[in-house]
Every structure is written in C-alpha cells, then in structure tokens.
Design a protein around this motif. Structure first.
Motif, short mmCIF file in Angstrom:
data_model
loop_
_atom_site.label_atom_id
_atom_site.label_comp_id
_atom_site.label_asym_id
_atom_site.label_seq_id
_atom_site.Cartn_x
_atom_site.Cartn_y
_atom_site.Cartn_z
N ASP A 162 9.51 1.47 5.85
CA ASP A 162 8.05 1.26 5.99
C ASP A 162 7.21 2.37 6.05
O ASP A 162 5.95 2.54 5.30
CB ASP A 162 7.79 0.73 7.41
N LEU A 163 7.70 3.64 6.53
CA LEU A 163 6.83 4.69 6.49
C LEU A 163 6.51 5.27 5.06
O LEU A 163 5.71 6.00 4.85
CB LEU A 163 7.43 5.70 7.47
N SER A 209 16.38 1.03 11.97
CA SER A 209 15.77 2.33 11.68
C SER A 209 15.43 2.50 10.20
O SER A 209 14.54 3.26 9.80
CB SER A 209 16.35 3.55 12.44
N LEU A 220 1.49 4.30 -0.62
CA LEU A 220 0.48 3.71 -0.93
C LEU A 220 -0.78 4.55 -0.72
O LEU A 220 -1.92 4.43 -1.44
CB LEU A 220 0.48 2.33 -0.11
N MET A 221 -0.74 5.26 0.44
CA MET A 221 -2.05 5.99 0.75
C MET A 221 -2.19 7.04 -0.28
O MET A 221 -3.35 7.29 -0.80
CB MET A 221 -1.72 6.66 2.05
N LYS A 268 -1.19 6.79 -3.62
CA LYS A 268 -1.55 6.27 -5.06
C LYS A 268 -3.04 5.66 -4.77
O LYS A 268 -3.47 5.65 -5.83
CB LYS A 268 -0.39 5.22 -4.99
N SER A 269 -3.28 5.20 -3.51
CA SER A 269 -4.81 4.58 -3.59
C SER A 269 -5.82 5.73 -3.72
O SER A 269 -6.75 5.03 -3.89
CB SER A 269 -4.64 3.52 -2.47
N SER A 270 -5.42 6.89 -3.29
CA SER A 270 -6.67 7.55 -3.04
C SER A 270 -6.66 8.98 -4.06
O SER A 270 -7.34 9.60 -4.06
CB SER A 270 -6.74 7.95 -1.71
N TYR A 319 12.50 0.98 9.17
CA TYR A 319 11.32 1.65 9.65
C TYR A 319 10.88 2.97 8.80
O TYR A 319 9.75 2.97 8.38
CB TYR A 319 11.41 2.19 10.91
N LEU A 320 12.07 3.42 8.32
CA LEU A 320 12.01 4.53 7.30
C LEU A 320 11.32 4.22 6.21
O LEU A 320 10.46 4.77 5.35
CB LEU A 320 13.24 5.36 7.08
N GLU A 361 6.64 3.40 2.55
CA GLU A 361 5.83 2.68 1.57
C GLU A 361 4.39 3.02 1.99
O GLU A 361 3.52 3.17 1.00
CB GLU A 361 6.15 1.24 2.09
N ILE A 362 3.96 3.16 3.28
CA ILE A 362 2.71 3.71 3.55
C ILE A 362 2.33 5.04 3.01
O ILE A 362 1.09 4.82 2.47
CB ILE A 362 2.82 3.84 5.03
#
Lengths: 207, 98
Positions: free
Chosen positions: A9-10, A3, A16-17, A19-21, A6-7, A12-13
């Motif tokens: 991963d979340l 877990s 990046l969302m 930072k990129s927008s 997974y945390l 990181e998602i």
C-alpha cells in the motif's frame, strides 16, 4: 502476511504521488550528452577567440572578430538545439519504456515552470548584448539557468535541484572572474551536466 | 492507542488509495486524469469516487471547458487529515513488525 500488504500500500501511494505530480521520465543520459556538446562547443569557441587575440594588428583582429561573431552564434545555438533535441528524444524513449506518456499534465507543468525564469533571463541577456555590455552575460546566463532548474525541480527528479544550485553558485562566483566567462560556461553547462547527468543515469535510468 | 486505530476502512482498496494519493499532491485532478493514472474503467472509477464522496473525503467541482462538462476532484480537509493518519498508521505497523 498483513504487513506485506501494508508495505505494498505504502509503495503504491508513493508511486502514484510521484507519477501524478512529477515528470519521472527525464533522461539522465541526455544530461551527459548535453554536457559533452557544451564542452565541444566551448573548445571551438576558445580556438576562435585565441585567433582573435593572436591577430597581429587591430585591423586584422577587427576583421576576424567580425567574421567570428556569426560562427560563435551558430555554435551557441547549435549546442542548445542539439541538447534540446537529445533531451526530448531520450526522454520520449524512456517514457515509452516505462509505459508513460511524454506529454501529460506533469511534463507540461515542468516545462512551464522551467521556462519562467529562463525567459526572464533571456530578456535580460538580449538587452545586455544589445547595449554591448558583455561582462555580465556569462554570470547571468548561469544564474538564470540555475534558477530555472531549481524552479523546475519540484516537478521532476529531485537531483535537478542540486544541479540548479551548483550552477547558480558558479554564476555568482564568476562575477569575481569577469573575462573567464567561457571557462565558467564550460564548467556549468559542460562539467556539471555530465556529473549530474551521470548520477541521474545510474540512479534512475538503469531500471 | 491500538496500532490499527487509524487504519481507515474507506482506504482499504487499491483504487480509493490511489485516488487519495493523487489528490494529496495535486491541487485537483479531473476524471480523465485519474482514469489514466489509475488505469481503470469509467464505471469502476466512478463508484470509488462516489464512496469517497459519501465519506466527505473529496470535493467535487463541476464546470464546463468550452461546451464539454468537466468534473474535477480535490481532497477535502477531513479527507487530507484522515489519509495522513492512515499513512502514519501504516508506517507504524510496518516499523513495529520489522
């Protein structure tokens, strides 16, 4: 064990969302400083205006106001220029500290979307000043600046959205208080910038 | 339904996860933008893009900007849906284990 991955991963998602927008390096401190410049400017403008009002006869008041127009314009542009320079410098410093670049796709998008309502409003106001219809200048500058902030908020820190909405509300309220334009400018450009700048500074800058 | 039913093996890597995250919030992104954001080498990024392309999760659009070839990527419909399911599955697992 699992877990935790997974945390990660979340996170990181999400990172990046954002930072990129969105341009995340916008400095809250620059908002506070812009507010202080605006209040200082409003203070001097107030002195000039009360000098005009205190003049003993119409000729004297005419002479003073003629000389004052240039000073008022210089104060307004001085505040604007100083605020923009401060915002660019502090955001550049923050971006460098976070290892991100100041001029990338996100900041370009932010700037374009900020400028669209602002330039539209600018044209309206130049038109009004040219026709010497000064009464609507204060409400319109606040309303268009607020709209510019709301529009830009999709591409940067989300606090900007609430700053924009507050300033739009002030602009609309000031419609009922024509003649108190300077007070509303001081509230919108001064006090609001300081409050929201401080909120953003403590939430985002201190990391 | 089992908890890990929607965990997709294709996203089981930091870079592929990153590519999809970026494409979810941007209409498209070109190769260099992805490279900069993810901080990876050309070869590494290319191989992960290839893997996502093979699953039909991303669309590839080749064009020229002036004379320079430019490849831009966007998330496909199926890629968007699969990735959303993946995120939801991650969240469910984490909530369950709290």
């Amino acid at each position: 064990m699992e877990s935790k991955d997974y945390l990660k991963d979340l996170n990181e998602i999400k990172h990046l969302m954002n930072k990129s927008s969105r341009f995340m390096s916008l400095s809250g401190l620059s908002g506070i400083l812009a507010g202080i410049y605006a209040l200082t400017g409003a203070y001097f403008v107030n002195i000039i205006i009360s000098n005009i009002k205190e003049a003993s006869n119409t000729f004297e008041s005419f002479v003073i106001s003629y000389n004052s127009v240039l000073t008022l314009i210089i104060i307004a542009f001085g505040v604007l220029l100083l605020s923009v320079i401060t915002a660019i410098y502090l955001s550049w410093r923050k971006a460098k500290k976070q290892n991100e670049s100041l001029w990338d796709a996100a900041s370009k998008r932010l700037l374009i979307n900020f400028m669209i309502p602002l330039i539209t409003g600018g044209f309206f106001i130049i038109f009004l000043v040219e026709k010497e219809m000064f009464t609507l200048v204060a409400p319109l500058t606040l309303a268009f600046y607020g709209l510019a902030l709301v529009n830009a908020s999709k591409y940067t820190l989300s606090y900007i959205r609430y700053l924009g909405l507050t300033i739009i509300a002030l602009g609309l309220i000031s419609l009922w208080f024509i003649g108190y334009g300077l007070l509303f400018w001081a509230l919108g450009f001064g006090v609001c910038h300081i409050i929201y700048g401080a909120l953003m500074h403590f939430k985002y800058d201190k990391k | 339904m089992s908890l890990i039913a929607n965990i997709n093996k294709a996203f089981d890597h930091r870079i592929r996860l990153g590519i999809m995250s970026i494409l979810m919030v941007n209409e498209y992104a070109d190769f260099n933008t992805l490279k900069e954001l993810l901080d990876v080498t050309d070869g590494n990024l290319a191989s992960h893009l290839k893997a996502l392309e093979k699953e039909d999760f991303i669309n590839i659009e080749k064009q020229f900007i002036g004379r320079k070839p430019n490849t831009r990527y966007s998330a496909s419909k199926i890629g968007t849906k699969t990735f959303k399911d993946h995120i939801n599955a991650l969240e469910r697992i984490i909530n369950k284990q709290k």
